[in-house]
Design an enzyme around this catalytic site. Structure first.
Site, mmCIF file in Angstrom:
data_model
loop_
_atom_site.group_PDB
_atom_site.id
_atom_site.type_symbol
_atom_site.label_atom_id
_atom_site.label_comp_id
_atom_site.label_asym_id
_atom_site.label_seq_id
_atom_site.Cartn_x
_atom_site.Cartn_y
_atom_site.Cartn_z
ATOM 1 N N ASN A 175 0.873 -1.166 0.000
ATOM 2 C CA ASN A 175 0.000 0.000 0.000
ATOM 3 C C ASN A 175 0.914 1.221 0.000
ATOM 4 O O ASN A 175 1.488 1.569 1.031
ATOM 5 C CB ASN A 175 -0.902 -0.028 1.253
ATOM 6 C CG ASN A 175 -1.733 1.238 1.381
ATOM 7 O OD1 ASN A 175 -1.769 2.070 0.468
ATOM 8 N ND2 ASN A 175 -2.408 1.381 2.510
ATOM 9 N N TRP A 176 1.048 1.819 -1.180
ATOM 10 C CA TRP A 176 1.998 2.936 -1.299
ATOM 11 C C TRP A 176 1.479 4.215 -0.652
ATOM 12 O O TRP A 176 2.214 5.188 -0.533
ATOM 13 C CB TRP A 176 2.305 3.201 -2.789
ATOM 14 C CG TRP A 176 3.069 2.112 -3.466
ATOM 15 C CD1 TRP A 176 3.584 0.973 -2.894
ATOM 16 C CD2 TRP A 176 3.426 2.050 -4.856
ATOM 17 N NE1 TRP A 176 4.228 0.217 -3.837
ATOM 18 C CE2 TRP A 176 4.150 0.856 -5.053
ATOM 19 C CE3 TRP A 176 3.206 2.877 -5.955
ATOM 20 C CZ2 TRP A 176 4.650 0.480 -6.309
ATOM 21 C CZ3 TRP A 176 3.697 2.521 -7.199
ATOM 22 C CH2 TRP A 176 4.417 1.321 -7.374
ATOM 23 N N LYS A 177 0.203 4.217 -0.279
ATOM 24 C CA LYS A 177 -0.415 5.421 0.323
ATOM 25 C C LYS A 177 -0.147 6.632 -0.585
ATOM 26 O O LYS A 177 -0.125 6.474 -1.804
ATOM 27 C CB LYS A 177 0.072 5.602 1.765
ATOM 28 C CG LYS A 177 -0.129 4.312 2.580
ATOM 29 C CD LYS A 177 0.020 4.480 4.057
ATOM 30 C CE LYS A 177 -0.206 3.135 4.750
ATOM 31 N NZ LYS A 177 -0.147 3.211 6.208
ATOM 32 N N HIS A 204 -9.575 1.429 4.772
ATOM 33 C CA HIS A 204 -8.298 1.538 5.487
ATOM 34 C C HIS A 204 -8.499 2.455 6.696
ATOM 35 O O HIS A 204 -9.275 3.410 6.632
ATOM 36 C CB HIS A 204 -7.221 2.098 4.554
ATOM 37 C CG HIS A 204 -5.858 2.004 5.146
ATOM 38 N ND1 HIS A 204 -5.386 2.914 6.067
ATOM 39 C CD2 HIS A 204 -4.878 1.081 4.999
ATOM 40 C CE1 HIS A 204 -4.170 2.554 6.438
ATOM 41 N NE2 HIS A 204 -3.835 1.454 5.811
ATOM 42 N N GLU A 248 -6.813 4.768 7.815
ATOM 43 C CA GLU A 248 -6.572 6.193 7.540
ATOM 44 C C GLU A 248 -7.805 6.827 6.884
ATOM 45 O O GLU A 248 -8.122 7.984 7.123
ATOM 46 C CB GLU A 248 -5.317 6.351 6.658
ATOM 47 C CG GLU A 248 -4.052 6.110 7.479
ATOM 48 C CD GLU A 248 -2.906 5.470 6.727
ATOM 49 O OE1 GLU A 248 -2.883 5.495 5.484
ATOM 50 O OE2 GLU A 248 -2.013 4.908 7.406
ATOM 51 N N GLU A 269 -5.709 -4.948 10.326
ATOM 52 C CA GLU A 269 -4.676 -3.948 10.559
ATOM 53 C C GLU A 269 -4.951 -3.245 11.894
ATOM 54 O O GLU A 269 -5.763 -2.305 11.937
ATOM 55 C CB GLU A 269 -4.674 -2.907 9.428
ATOM 56 C CG GLU A 269 -4.332 -3.481 8.070
ATOM 57 C CD GLU A 269 -3.628 -2.456 7.179
ATOM 58 O OE1 GLU A 269 -2.655 -2.856 6.529
ATOM 59 O OE2 GLU A 269 -4.028 -1.286 7.142
ATOM 60 N N GLY A 278 2.431 2.143 10.857
ATOM 61 C CA GLY A 278 3.390 3.234 10.752
ATOM 62 C C GLY A 278 4.074 3.570 12.069
ATOM 63 O O GLY A 278 4.733 4.599 12.188
ATOM 64 N N SER A 297 3.315 -2.406 10.228
ATOM 65 C CA SER A 297 4.762 -2.484 10.455
ATOM 66 C C SER A 297 5.373 -3.823 10.044
ATOM 67 O O SER A 297 6.270 -4.336 10.727
ATOM 68 C CB SER A 297 5.097 -2.157 11.918
ATOM 69 O OG SER A 297 4.697 -0.835 12.233
ATOM 70 N N GLY A 336 2.801 -1.185 4.286
ATOM 71 C CA GLY A 336 2.856 0.247 4.021
ATOM 72 C C GLY A 336 4.276 0.701 3.757
ATOM 73 O O GLY A 336 4.823 0.503 2.668
ATOM 74 N N GLY A 337 4.903 1.280 4.760
ATOM 75 C CA GLY A 337 6.233 1.885 4.614
ATOM 76 C C GLY A 337 7.258 1.010 3.904
ATOM 77 O O GLY A 337 7.985 1.484 3.027
HETATM 78 P P1 13P Z 1 2.959 0.243 7.738
HETATM 79 O O1 13P Z 1 3.447 -1.033 7.109
HETATM 80 O O2 13P Z 1 3.717 1.469 7.317
HETATM 81 O O3 13P Z 1 2.814 0.113 9.230
HETATM 82 O O4 13P Z 1 1.458 0.473 7.167
HETATM 83 C C1 13P Z 1 0.550 -0.556 7.225
HETATM 84 C C2 13P Z 1 -0.625 -0.189 6.428
HETATM 85 O O5 13P Z 1 -1.363 0.726 6.760
HETATM 86 C C3 13P Z 1 -0.889 -0.950 5.190
HETATM 87 O O6 13P Z 1 -2.145 -0.667 4.686
#
Ligand code: 13P
Length: 248
Positions: A9-11, A94, A96, A166, A172, A212, A233-234
């Site tokens: 997930n590149w956000k 998600h 967010e 999640e 994050g 994470s 994510g990251g």
């Molecule tokens: P991180 O891997 O940066 O914690 O993010 C997880 C995420 O929100 C994937 O959708």
């Protein structure tokens, strides 16, 4: 047997060029993984990244979608637009989107219904906050988000969808749920799915862990019995990290 899925997930990150370079690097490592791999980029990059993943075996995902067919919804993206971009997956609900943009379980449900009706596979995210976990509400929150999110979904449709657990406190933050915590929550989600749809439908639905995930914890997460993959994510933004995860 459920086929594991690892989705990045590149956000709100990466340019067309950066994303293309990343896809090229991931593709070079695809022979050494058995799992299905997807990258979920921002809407404006779908055309560019769609081209980059052509003939690679890497699947394309979007990060959001509106539930209406078309109309006066400034700034929104429809399912048909995603289909035109040849999207396989769409992330829905998600944390967010829920916490920053006020998405409710009802909105998540409408998006899941729409995506499934268009044969786009939703990756529906659910998860508790730290306060909820500390108040021992994890299971009740998961149950509510799950039941509301999949309301009206037939067993045939449910089989095709993906759910991502999640925990909000692990996103994050560098704080990963322990494999036991993730496995327990995902086992619980599957047991609720079994109550709703019965077995074998519940056994077919892939449930990912997100929060994470890094190369150094991917193996223990992926080896958990209940966990069918990861939403990253990251660590999905750097070729070495993401390749380390898909080759866990
Ligand atoms: P991180 O891997 O940066 O914690 O993010 C997880 C995420 O929100 C994937 O959708």
């Amino acid at each position: 047997m459920r086929n594991p899925l690892i989705a990045g997930n590149w956000k709100m990150n990466l340019s067309c060029q950066q994303g293309t370079d990343l896809v090229t690097s991931i593709n070079a490592a695809m022979q050494e993984t058995e799992v299905e791999v997807a990258v979920c980029c921002s809407s404006i990059l779908l055309g560019c990244i769609g081209k980059a993943v052509e003939n690679t075996g890497i699947k394309l995902g979007a990060q959001n979608m509106h539930w209406e067919e078309a109309g006066a919804f400034t700034g929104e993206i429809s399912a048909d637009m995603l289909l035109e971009a040849k999207v396989d997956y769409v992330i829905v609900g998600h944390s967010e989107r829920r916490h920053i943009f006020g998405e409710t379980d009802e909105m998540v449900n409408k998006k899941v219904v729409k995506a499934l009706s268009k044969k786009i596979t939703p990756i529906m995210c659910i998860g508790e906050t730290l306060d909820e976990r500390e108040a021992e509400e994890t299971f009740s929150v998961l149950k509510r988000q799950l039941e509301e999110g999949i309301k009206g979904i037939s067993p045939e449709e449910a089989k095709t969808m993906v759910i991502a657990y999640e925990p909000v406190w692990a996103i994050g933050t560098g704080k990963t749920a322990t494999p036991e915590q993730a496995n327990e929550a995902i086992g619980y989600i599957r047991s609720e799915l079994e109550k709703l749809y019965g077995n074998p439908v519940s056994e077919e639905i892939r449930i990912l862990y997100g929060g994470s995930v890094k190369p150094d914890n991917a193996t223990e997460i992926m080896n958990c019995e209940e966990i069918d993959g990861a939403l990253v994510g990251g660590a999905s933004l750097k070729a070495d990290d993401f390749i380390g995860i898909i080759q866990f």
